[in-house]
Design a protein around this motif. Sequence first.
Motif, PDB file in Angstrom:
ATOM      1  N   THR A 110       1.303  -1.111   0.036  1.00  0.00           N
ATOM      2  CA  THR A 110       0.221  -0.379  -0.095  1.00  0.00           C
ATOM      3  C   THR A 110       0.877   1.362  -0.060  1.00  0.00           C
ATOM      4  O   THR A 110       0.799   2.262   0.755  1.00  0.00           O
ATOM      5  CB  THR A 110      -0.868  -0.028   1.274  1.00  0.00           C
ATOM      6  N   ASP A 111       1.185   1.411  -1.291  1.00  0.00           N
ATOM      7  CA  ASP A 111       2.317   3.035  -1.417  1.00  0.00           C
ATOM      8  C   ASP A 111       1.584   3.961  -1.207  1.00  0.00           C
ATOM      9  O   ASP A 111       1.904   4.667  -2.914  1.00  0.00           O
ATOM     10  CB  ASP A 111       3.540   2.441  -2.030  1.00  0.00           C
ATOM     11  N   PHE A 112       0.606   4.045  -1.198  1.00  0.00           N
ATOM     12  CA  PHE A 112      -0.654   4.732  -1.543  1.00  0.00           C
ATOM     13  C   PHE A 112      -1.261   5.601   0.013  1.00  0.00           C
ATOM     14  O   PHE A 112      -1.310   4.914   0.565  1.00  0.00           O
ATOM     15  CB  PHE A 112      -1.697   4.574  -2.863  1.00  0.00           C
ATOM     16  N   ASP A 113      -1.414   7.259  -0.214  1.00  0.00           N
ATOM     17  CA  ASP A 113      -2.581   7.499   0.667  1.00  0.00           C
ATOM     18  C   ASP A 113      -4.206   7.072   1.628  1.00  0.00           C
ATOM     19  O   ASP A 113      -4.634   6.985   2.283  1.00  0.00           O
ATOM     20  CB  ASP A 113      -2.453   8.704   0.955  1.00  0.00           C
ATOM     21  N   ALA A 114      -4.856   6.962  -0.449  1.00  0.00           N
ATOM     22  CA  ALA A 114      -6.233   6.923  -0.618  1.00  0.00           C
ATOM     23  C   ALA A 114      -6.554   6.458  -1.974  1.00  0.00           C
ATOM     24  O   ALA A 114      -5.463   6.540  -2.729  1.00  0.00           O
ATOM     25  CB  ALA A 114      -6.564   8.455  -0.436  1.00  0.00           C
ATOM     26  N   VAL A 115      -7.915   5.677  -1.875  1.00  0.00           N
ATOM     27  CA  VAL A 115      -8.520   5.035  -3.238  1.00  0.00           C
ATOM     28  C   VAL A 115      -9.391   5.933  -3.782  1.00  0.00           C
ATOM     29  O   VAL A 115     -10.029   5.952  -3.069  1.00  0.00           O
ATOM     30  CB  VAL A 115      -8.441   3.233  -2.854  1.00  0.00           C
TER      31      VAL A 115
END
Length: 194
Positions: A110-115
């Motif tokens: 999960t190299d992201f803050d949000a989807v």
Amino acid sequence: EMQIHFLVRAAVQDLGMKRFAVMYPNSSYGVEYGNLFWNYVNAYGGKVVAAQTYSPAEKDFRLPVQRLLGLYYAEARKEEFNLRLYEARQSDKKKSIRDSGGELMLSPLTDFDAVFIADGPQQLGIISSMFAFYDVKSMYFLGTNIWNSPGIAKRVSTYPESVIFTDSYQSNFNGTDRFKFVLDYRTQFNEEPG
């Protein structure tokens, strides 16, 4: 377009998010809102690091979520997979991996803050439950006004504080719901809603 503009602005400027994933159905709505979101993320200096499309009739989001979390293409993470397999075998040599009752899988990336999910509340519920199934501890889910429906918190019971969507406010609406909203807003923010 205004919804996406304000959603991205709030995510980047107010919440400090920089990296995003996008999930959308291959429909006119999904493609349009997915592209708008991507463009505004770029305009605000953020980055879309993962994107996944799916059929508008999709009911099982296991594979799209696996792809988004880096779990689908296990051969790309072969060394990590082999290490986890070795560790599992060493932890209980009397039981086979199959008999342990658990599913051996890689940890999600999960190299992201949000989807951002350009789809309805039902799909949000299914997708968020897949994130929980793959042991994603915390994640923000971003969407549009179509998420403003009764029972939205129940649909995302694992992440109830992590759902952010935009909607409009009509100051000329008269009713008890409006009165309660305005009163709560004034109490919370010490100003009139806009």
